[in-house]
Design a protein around this motif. Structure first.
Motif, PDB file in Angstrom:
ATOM      1  N   GLN A  64      11.699   5.927   2.447  1.00 38.46           N
ATOM      2  CA  GLN A  64      10.336   5.980   2.999  1.00 38.46           C
ATOM      3  C   GLN A  64       9.462   7.030   2.295  1.00 38.46           C
ATOM      4  OE1 GLN A  64       8.868   3.817   5.162  1.00 38.46           O
ATOM      5  NE2 GLN A  64      10.671   2.589   4.769  1.00 38.46           N
ATOM      6  N   SER A  65       8.938   7.992   3.050  1.00 41.69           N
ATOM      7  CA  SER A  65       7.935   8.891   2.445  1.00 41.69           C
ATOM      8  C   SER A  65       8.480   9.835   1.377  1.00 41.69           C
ATOM      9  CB  SER A  65       7.280   9.744   3.530  1.00 41.69           C
ATOM     10  OG  SER A  65       6.194   9.044   4.055  1.00 41.69           O
ATOM     11  N   ILE A  66       9.804   9.951   1.273  1.00 41.83           N
ATOM     12  CA  ILE A  66      10.348  10.783   0.193  1.00 41.83           C
ATOM     13  C   ILE A  66       9.907  10.210  -1.158  1.00 41.83           C
ATOM     14  CG2 ILE A  66      12.495  11.591  -0.908  1.00 41.83           C
ATOM     15  CD1 ILE A  66      13.756  11.558   1.941  1.00 41.83           C
ATOM     16  N   SER A  67       9.681   8.887  -1.167  1.00 40.76           N
ATOM     17  CA  SER A  67       9.252   8.222  -2.417  1.00 40.76           C
ATOM     18  C   SER A  67       7.912   8.761  -2.914  1.00 40.76           C
ATOM     19  CB  SER A  67       9.140   6.715  -2.183  1.00 40.76           C
ATOM     20  OG  SER A  67       8.126   6.439  -1.228  1.00 40.76           O
ATOM     21  N   PRO A 109      -8.103  11.981   0.041  1.00 35.28           N
ATOM     22  CA  PRO A 109      -7.006  12.365   0.943  1.00 35.28           C
ATOM     23  C   PRO A 109      -6.668  13.844   0.795  1.00 35.28           C
ATOM     24  CG  PRO A 109      -6.463  10.367  -0.277  1.00 35.28           C
ATOM     25  CD  PRO A 109      -7.712  10.910  -0.884  1.00 35.28           C
ATOM     26  N   ARG A 110      -6.276  14.460   1.881  1.00 37.10           N
ATOM     27  CA  ARG A 110      -5.937  15.880   1.870  1.00 37.10           C
ATOM     28  C   ARG A 110      -4.882  16.245   0.832  1.00 37.10           C
ATOM     29  NH1 ARG A 110      -6.915  19.888   6.069  1.00 37.10           N
ATOM     30  NH2 ARG A 110      -9.138  19.581   6.360  1.00 37.10           N
ATOM     31  N   ILE A 114       0.745  12.477   2.112  1.00 36.43           N
ATOM     32  CA  ILE A 114       0.440  11.642   3.280  1.00 36.43           C
ATOM     33  C   ILE A 114       0.151  10.226   2.759  1.00 36.43           C
ATOM     34  CG2 ILE A 114      -0.356  13.419   4.888  1.00 36.43           C
ATOM     35  CD1 ILE A 114      -3.226  12.850   3.961  1.00 36.43           C
ATOM     36  N   ASN A 115       0.147   9.256   3.663  1.00 43.79           N
ATOM     37  CA  ASN A 115       0.053   7.868   3.206  1.00 43.79           C
ATOM     38  C   ASN A 115      -1.159   7.618   2.318  1.00 43.79           C
ATOM     39  OD1 ASN A 115       2.173   7.771   4.949  1.00 43.79           O
ATOM     40  ND2 ASN A 115       1.498   5.940   6.044  1.00 43.79           N
ATOM     41  N   ALA A 116      -2.341   8.095   2.750  1.00 43.14           N
ATOM     42  CA  ALA A 116      -3.561   7.811   1.976  1.00 43.14           C
ATOM     43  C   ALA A 116      -3.448   8.408   0.572  1.00 43.14           C
ATOM     44  CB  ALA A 116      -4.779   8.387   2.695  1.00 43.14           C
ATOM     45  N   ASN A 166      -1.758   1.054   7.593  1.00 40.63           N
ATOM     46  CA  ASN A 166      -1.765   1.330   6.154  1.00 40.63           C
ATOM     47  C   ASN A 166      -2.806   0.468   5.436  1.00 40.63           C
ATOM     48  OD1 ASN A 166       0.102   3.442   5.883  1.00 40.63           O
ATOM     49  ND2 ASN A 166       1.833   2.019   6.051  1.00 40.63           N
ATOM     50  N   ALA A 167      -2.950  -0.783   5.899  1.00 40.09           N
ATOM     51  CA  ALA A 167      -3.974  -1.648   5.295  1.00 40.09           C
ATOM     52  C   ALA A 167      -5.363  -1.069   5.564  1.00 40.09           C
ATOM     53  CB  ALA A 167      -3.858  -3.061   5.848  1.00 40.09           C
TER      54      ALA A 167
END
Ligand code: GLN
Length: 306
Positions: A64-67, A109-110, A114-116, A166-167
């Motif tokens: 997941q976000s580790i990517s 994005p900050r 983070i996702n964005a 996410n979309a």
């Protein structure tokens, strides 16, 4: 020293075991909820290449976000710090998929973890690479010394099917002009890299890059400069745990990154990289046993980056 690490890992495992029923597996991506929850693995690889492991450390899980760290490292290795014109380096203090900041910060994005932020990184990778999905996978395989690492297509499809938020983020970025390619193409790359499956051993091996000045053991040439490596570690330190980055700095004191698949990977520059996996998460989305295990590690070793 080697023996020392192994006995510490063994005692950590015993100490975190009572937490094995605390927290909940992520279920907002239905395919992730199919995992058997009572798992714990930990793998530490020293800078000299010595391996120490306990529990389910060889089992594959969804990174997941580790990517997001791998995507960032690849983009920085390709374009240098240009990426930071389109994404910041400040902790967000909000959840990984929050929309609010993006509106009042006009589509910047900050940070890239983070996702964005990761979507902007994916957009840049699409501009740089001929076959972004394959080349991302090759990059991760090379770092982990494991050619068998794969995407999990079921997880990627499940995330796409339920990825309304996410979309929304990707479309929002596009409306501000901070996504240049097709939104669906960016989301497809993003969902695929999140679906990569690796073990704690793979992650600890791959993250030695960040513990070793950007030079990965086995590669003669540095993939990142010393300065780039320090900066990526700084971003992990301040932004790697969503709105719990302060807590992780406070209790563990290492740069690292978590994912909602229950993985956490952290590193001590010039010493080791360490990965933990346990699928039950706390309310902020970080692995309960993993957070505790890493806190115990730096406490028992008596050393963090501070
Ligand atoms: N793929 C997940 C998402 O976009 C990653 C989130 C995470 O691990 N924090 O929601």
């Amino acid at each position: 020293m080697s023996h020392h690490y192994q006995s510490i890992l063994d005692s950590i495992r015993n100490e975190v075991l009572p937490l094995q029923n605390d927290g909940a597996v992520a279920n907002y991506i239905p395919e992730l909820a199919t995992i058997s929850p009572n798992r714990f693995g930990m793998h530490l690889r020293s800078i000299e290449g010595h391996d120490h492991a306990v529990g389910n450390s060889n089992e594959n899980f969804s990174i997941q976000s580790i990517s997001k760290v791998f995507a960032l490292a690849l983009v920085v290795s390709l374009v240098g710090e240009k990426i930071f014109k389109r994404v910041g380096v400040e902790p967000s203090g909000s959840s990984f998929n929050s929309l609010v900041q993006l509106e009042y910060e006009r589509g910047i994005p900050r940070n890239p973890l983070i996702n964005a932020g990761a979507m902007v990184v994916c957009d840049m990778l699409i501009g740089q690479l001929k076959k972004p999905k394959n080349e991302m996978l090759d990059f991760v395989r090379m770092l982990a010394h494991n050619k068998k690492i794969m995407f999990n297509e079921r997880v990627a499809a499940s995330e796409k099917e339920f990825g309304f938020r996410n979309a929304a983020l990707a479309n929002f970025l596009k409306s501000f002009g901070n996504i240049q390619h097709d939104v669906d193409e960016v989301l497809d790359l993003y969902f695929h890299i999140c679906s990569i499956e690796m073990s704690c051993k793979d992650l600890a091996t791959a993250f030695l890059l960040f513990a070793n000045h950007g030079k990965h053991p086995g590669n003669d040439e540095a993939l990142l400069t010393k300065s780039q490596t320090k900066r990526l570690n700084a971003v992990m330190q301040t932004c790697g745990f969503y709105d719990e980055a302060g807590e992780f700095s406070f209790t563990v004191g290492l740069p690292g990154k978590s994912g909602v698949g229950g993985g956490i990977v952290a590193l001590h520059p010039h010493k080791y990289a360490v990965a933990t996996w346990s699928p039950r998460l706390n309310p902020k989305g970080n692995s309960v046993m993993g957070m505790k295990a890493l806190e115990l590690l730096t406490t028992k070793l008596g050393s963090s980056i501070f």
